[in-house]
Design a protein around this motif. Structure first.
Motif, PDB file in Angstrom:
ATOM      1  N   TRP A 132      64.414  12.152  52.800  1.00 54.86           N
ATOM      2  CA  TRP A 132      63.297  13.099  52.662  1.00 54.86           C
ATOM      3  C   TRP A 132      62.895  13.202  51.188  1.00 54.86           C
ATOM      4  N   GLU A 133      63.902  13.422  50.342  1.00 53.40           N
ATOM      5  CA  GLU A 133      63.667  13.611  48.904  1.00 53.40           C
ATOM      6  C   GLU A 133      63.111  12.338  48.270  1.00 53.40           C
ATOM      7  N   LEU A 134      63.663  11.205  48.661  1.00 53.72           N
ATOM      8  CA  LEU A 134      63.208   9.919  48.145  1.00 53.72           C
ATOM      9  C   LEU A 134      61.716   9.722  48.417  1.00 53.72           C
ATOM     10  N   ALA A 135      61.307   9.973  49.651  1.00 55.68           N
ATOM     11  CA  ALA A 135      59.898   9.795  50.019  1.00 55.68           C
ATOM     12  C   ALA A 135      59.002  10.727  49.210  1.00 55.68           C
ATOM     13  N   ARG A 136      59.456  11.974  48.998  1.00 56.03           N
ATOM     14  CA  ARG A 136      58.656  12.920  48.201  1.00 56.03           C
ATOM     15  C   ARG A 136      58.501  12.418  46.769  1.00 56.03           C
TER      16      ARG A 136
END
Length: 128
Positions: free
Chosen positions: A67-71
């Motif tokens: 999730w964080e990576l995509a953001r």
């Protein structure tokens, strides 16, 4: 020399990563696999691999999550295509996932994977 679209694959389990690489290859894509979110960010920012799609697992061990990576990637390139793969985190997609992303539930068939990537690259529009 291949002109296949390169997909940045982020998966911490070697067997799953291998399955995903084969599925993408069968679908006409080229996988560039890394095993952590940090490694993926470094590869993405480096830009040498020329990856055009992010295909990430959600739970990546101790580091940053999918999730964080995509953001983080979307902060750099707002329209970057994102496909999430998960077995347990699907219910969180609505609150955690980035807009115009696709989520596929593990276990999935190889064809589903290639179809999800193709759908994003095909300019399929969705609100978000």
């Amino acid at each position: 020399m291949s002109d296949a679209v390169r997909v940045l694959v982020v998966e911490d389990e070697a067997l799953v990563a291998s399955f995903v690489e084969d599925a993408l290859s069968d679908g006409g894509f080229q996988a560039c696999s890394v095993h952590s979110g940090e490694e993926a960010m470094s590869t993405f920012c480096d830009g040498r691999e020329g990856c055009r799609v992010l295909l990430t697992d959600i739970n990546l061990g101790d580091g940053i999550s999918g999730w964080e990576l995509a953001r983080q990637i979307r902060e750099i390139t707002p329209s970057f295509p994102v496909v999430y793969m998960t077995s347990a985190s699907a219910p969180d997609w609505e609150s955690q996932g980035v807009g115009s992303s696709v989520l596929i539930q593990k276990p999935f068939a190889p064809a589903q994977l290639a179809a999800a990537v193709s759908q994003l690259l095909g300019g399929a529009t969705s609100p978000g």
